[in-house]
Design a protein around this motif. Structure first.
Motif, PDB file in Angstrom:
ATOM      1  N   LYS A 110      -1.778   6.252   2.285  1.00  9.87           N
ATOM      2  CA  LYS A 110      -3.217   5.851   2.135  1.00  9.87           C
ATOM      3  C   LYS A 110      -3.524   5.167   3.352  1.00  9.87           C
ATOM      4  O   LYS A 110      -4.585   4.815   3.476  1.00  9.87           O
ATOM      5  N   GLU A 126      -3.453   3.347  -5.257  1.00  8.51           N
ATOM      6  CA  GLU A 126      -3.390   2.859  -3.984  1.00  8.51           C
ATOM      7  C   GLU A 126      -2.361   2.010  -3.364  1.00  8.51           C
ATOM      8  O   GLU A 126      -2.095   2.043  -2.032  1.00  8.51           O
ATOM      9  N   SER A 164       1.042  -1.136  -0.146  1.00  5.98           N
ATOM     10  CA  SER A 164       0.053  -0.069   0.057  1.00  5.98           C
ATOM     11  C   SER A 164       0.841   1.297  -0.055  1.00  5.98           C
ATOM     12  O   SER A 164       1.938   1.168   0.402  1.00  5.98           O
TER      13      SER A 164
END
Length: 232
Positions: free
Chosen positions: A42, A179, A38
């Protein structure tokens, strides 16, 4: 590929680590043979990849009238990706509660040594493994002589996570990260055992066994220790 960074604290190779996830993410890992990492900014924790107050004040003095100096650190968060694992000799009831829903989910059991071996040389991203340190962000400094240090410190409120991280800085690759990214991984080296959610229904347990058999993965599937029968 895994790269040993001498500045980063790395637990012993036989240290047991866990990743708790739902069935869809687990199947994505198996079928793609890729580990999702990730983007650091985020994460739910807004302090992720930032500095403590004493360090920030020191950076402001160094930057002087050059705001671009601090902007570089802010931009850096968008280029760093992370895969989080939980250090524990045993299952964690709290981790089941936090990372799985509806009494469904799985836990991968691995070790630091297996993580190192699983991050093969065919991966184009350099990956570093480090143990997170938990500090008081109002009083303690975070070193800034290594670009990975801001991502290996967290506030003391998160000590329960007992986190070890696989971290990659993708700045040299000039890729557009939404993302996160998927990194190639050797599944058979990565996974030592698979645990099924202790409160899952029998149909769910059977589904996991059937999927593993049909997909041809020989992983050892364990009954959760939290599901053990009482003795009295």
């Amino acid at each position: 590929m895994f790269v040993q960074n001498e500045d980063i604290t790395l637990p012993a190779e036989d240290t047991i680590v866990w990743k708790y996830l739902d069935l869809s993410k687990f199947l994505d890992l198996l079928l793609c043979k890729q580990l999702f990492m990730s983007r650091s900014d985020k994460f739910e924790d807004q302090y992720e990849g930032t500095f403590s107050e004493p360090t920030f004040e020191e950076l402001k003095k160094i930057s002087g009238d050059n705001p671009e100096f601090l902007d570089k650190y802010k931009q850096h968060r968008k280029n760093v990706v992370i895969s989080s694992w939980h250090i524990n000799e045993y299952e964690s009831y709290a981790m089941w509660q936090i990372f799985t829903k509806n009494n469904e989910g799985l836990a991968i059991q691995s070790t630091i040594g297996r993580l190192q071996q699983a991050l093969g040389p065919e991966n184009r991203y350099e990956q570093h493994i480090g143990e997170v340190k938990y500090i008081d962000y109002k009083k303690e400094k975070i070193p800034f002589d290594n670009n990975f240090f801001p991502f290996l410190f967290k506030r003391k409120s998160f000590q329960y996570e007992r986190e070890v991280r696989i971290v990659s800085d993708l700045s040299p690759h000039h890729v557009n990260i939404n993302e996160g990214v998927k990194a190639n991984v050797d599944i058979n080296r990565l996974i030592e055992k698979v645990y099924i959610h202790p409160k899952s229904e029998n149909w769910y347990k059977n589904l996991v066994f059937q999927l593993m058999e049909q997909l041809g993965f020989p992983f050892e599937i364990e009954k959760s220790d939290l599901e053990s029968d009482i003795l009295i």
